[in-house]
Design an enzyme around this catalytic site. Structure first.
Site, PDB file in Angstrom:
ATOM      1  N   LYS A   1      33.613  42.927  32.139  1.00 19.48           N
ATOM      2  CA  LYS A   1      34.124  43.998  32.079  1.00 19.48           C
ATOM      3  C   LYS A   1      33.337  45.387  32.683  1.00 19.48           C
ATOM      4  O   LYS A   1      32.168  45.192  32.683  1.00 19.48           O
ATOM      5  CB  LYS A   1      34.825  44.593  30.693  1.00 19.48           C
TER       6      LYS A   1
HETATM    7  C1  LIG Z   1      39.439  41.213  28.778  1.00 18.25           C
HETATM    8  C2  LIG Z   1      40.715  41.663  28.370  1.00 18.25           C
HETATM    9  C3  LIG Z   1      41.285  41.636  27.072  1.00 18.25           C
HETATM   10  C4  LIG Z   1      40.519  41.117  25.877  1.00 18.25           C
HETATM   11  O1  LIG Z   1      39.059  41.652  25.807  1.00 18.25           O
HETATM   12  P1  LIG Z   1      38.272  41.060  24.887  1.00 18.25           P
HETATM   13  O2  LIG Z   1      37.243  41.823  24.631  1.00 18.25           O
HETATM   14  O3  LIG Z   1      37.803  39.549  25.399  1.00 18.25           O
HETATM   15  O4  LIG Z   1      38.921  40.460  23.464  1.00 18.25           O
HETATM   16  C5  LIG Z   1      42.508  42.109  26.837  1.00 18.25           C
HETATM   17  N1  LIG Z   1      43.370  42.548  27.778  1.00 18.25           N
HETATM   18  C6  LIG Z   1      42.772  42.568  29.157  1.00 18.25           C
HETATM   19  C7  LIG Z   1      43.887  42.872  30.242  1.00 18.25           C
HETATM   20  C8  LIG Z   1      41.808  41.966  29.352  1.00 18.25           C
HETATM   21  O5  LIG Z   1      41.390  42.036  30.930  1.00 18.25           O
END
Ligand SMILES: *Cc1c(COP(=O)(O)O)cnc(C)c1O
Length: 381
Positions: free
Chosen positions: A188
């Site tokens: 992210k």
């Molecule tokens: C990465 C992601 C998640 C989950 O995030 P985590 O921190 O890995 O639990 C949820 N929704 C979207 C659209 C994502 O890209």
């Protein structure tokens, strides 16, 4: 040129380290209090200042944040949550964790996000929340239906996993009044290694969220170590953010301005280069207001073959995401979603992360042009 000149494009996404993260992790390890700790609380204060909100509750992932947000909004068995199928499966699993059911809706073909009209059409007496996904980092504006949602007691819970740093009008995503959930996972825009955050709508929600993320224990860590007991007031989960992960996040946040600039510039470089190709269109992310999370194109014909050729040539392409309403786990809630289904056959995510240069972008697009020729000889690009 050898492919090793373009090493970074073999990865679709990748965490970017500024450098001081190493020392910050070493220091957190040395301190020896690795669970929820003062570093976690400092990270929360710094996030709140960055976003322009009164409070932030740090958690172990965005999935955890989505689950807690649903519980705060009173969502549970017998309720429906309106959600796009075009998202990572975590969004849907969080809904199931709450005991509620997903009500899948279609997306806008240009933004790959849900809009007010599609949400309004999907409301039933059982609807208790709507969960827009801020795909690619783009904010979703529900002002047109906000009064109607409020009147019906329908909460807006944003999956803003892609959208840290993006804005809606003059405010950052997170400060718009929605229950907002961020991911600080490995790929992210801001990473803690693993982590997430929830933006509560008021003080009461903040207090409840802090208990839910720490096994229902109500006292703060600092108060707990000074007493011989503790109170468990509610059910709760093991969803806290560790001090080691918070240490990474604090460094990342301090350097986020540089990341915003690099991501915007890379996306704009892709937009310029891709303008020459007719069989590929760029999915717009509203780059002036968004911090782009990825770079997604539609390959209008023969996507799978083009994907394979790029992969074989060392270009780290991906598909985000296969639609959830067609997954076996969510088959009970499947319905016809024509835009999502067409999109799923066409989209492809190009390599996109801050280590890349504009030179890398030009290389990716030149290999994409070759792949288009090779996949359908004789057709214009
Ligand atoms: C990465 C992601 C998640 C989950 O995030 P985590 O921190 O890995 O639990 C949820 N929704 C979207 C659209 C994502 O890209």
């Amino acid at each position: 040129m050898t492919t090793s000149d373009f090493q970074s494009v073999s990865r679709n996404a990748k965490p970017y380290l500024h450098g001081p993260e190493y020392a910050a992790v070493a220091e957190a390890l040395q301190i020896g209090q690795w669970g929820h700790n003062t570093a976690t609380e400092a990270f929360e204060v710094e996030l709140a200042a960055f976003l322009g909100v009164p409070d932030v509750v740090a958690v172990s992932s965005c999935t955890a944040a989505l689950h807690v947000a649903l519980l705060l909004a009173g969502v549970g068995p017998g309720h429906e949550v309106i959600v796009p199928s075009q998202t990572f499966c975590a969004t849907i699993q969080a809904i199931l964790m709450s005991g509620a059911e997903p009500h899948f809706i279609d997306i806008d073909a240009d933004t790959l996000c849900v809009d007010s009209a599609a949400i309004s059409a999907a409301i039933t007496p059982r609807t208790r929340a709507v969960m827009p996904v801020l795909y690619g980092g783009r904010a979703v504006d529900l002002t047109a239906i906000q009064d109607n949602l409020d009147r019906r007691g329908i909460a807006v819970i944003e999956d803003a996993a892609h959208a840290f740093g993006s804005s809606l009008g003059p405010v950052r995503v997170g400060a718009t009044g929605a229950l907002t959930c961020f991911s600080f996972g490995p790929i992210k825009s801001l990473t803690c290694g693993e982590g997430g955050a929830l933006i509560p709508r008021n003080t009461d929600e903040a207090v409840r969220a802090r208990a839910l993320r720490l096994l229902g224990v109500s006292q703060a860590q600092a108060a707990r170590i000074r007493t011989t007991s503790y109170d468990v007031d509610t059910p709760g989960w093991r969803y806290h953010l560790s001090a080691v992960h918070a240490a990474i996040g604090r460094v990342q946040l301090a350097h986020f301005g540089a990341i915003e600039t690099v991501r915007r510039n890379l996306w704009r470089a892709y937009a310029r280069e891709l303008a020459h190709l007719d069989r590929v269109t760029l999915v717009d992310v509203d780059v002036e207001r968004s911090v782009p999370f990825n770079c997604v194109v539609r390959v209008l014909t023969g996507r799978d073959r083009v994907f394979e050729i790029l992969h074989d040539r060392g270009i780290g392409v991906g598909v985000h995401y296969p639609p959830n309403h067609l997954q076996p786990a969510f088959a009970r809630w499947s319905r016809s979603l024509p835009v999502t289904e067409t999109t799923a056959r066409q989209i492809m995510s190009l390599p996109f992360h801050p280590e890349m240069t504009e030179h890398d972008v030009a290389h990716v697009v030149s290999v994409l042009a070759l792949a288009l020729t090779e996949s359908a000889p004789g057709q214009p690009l």
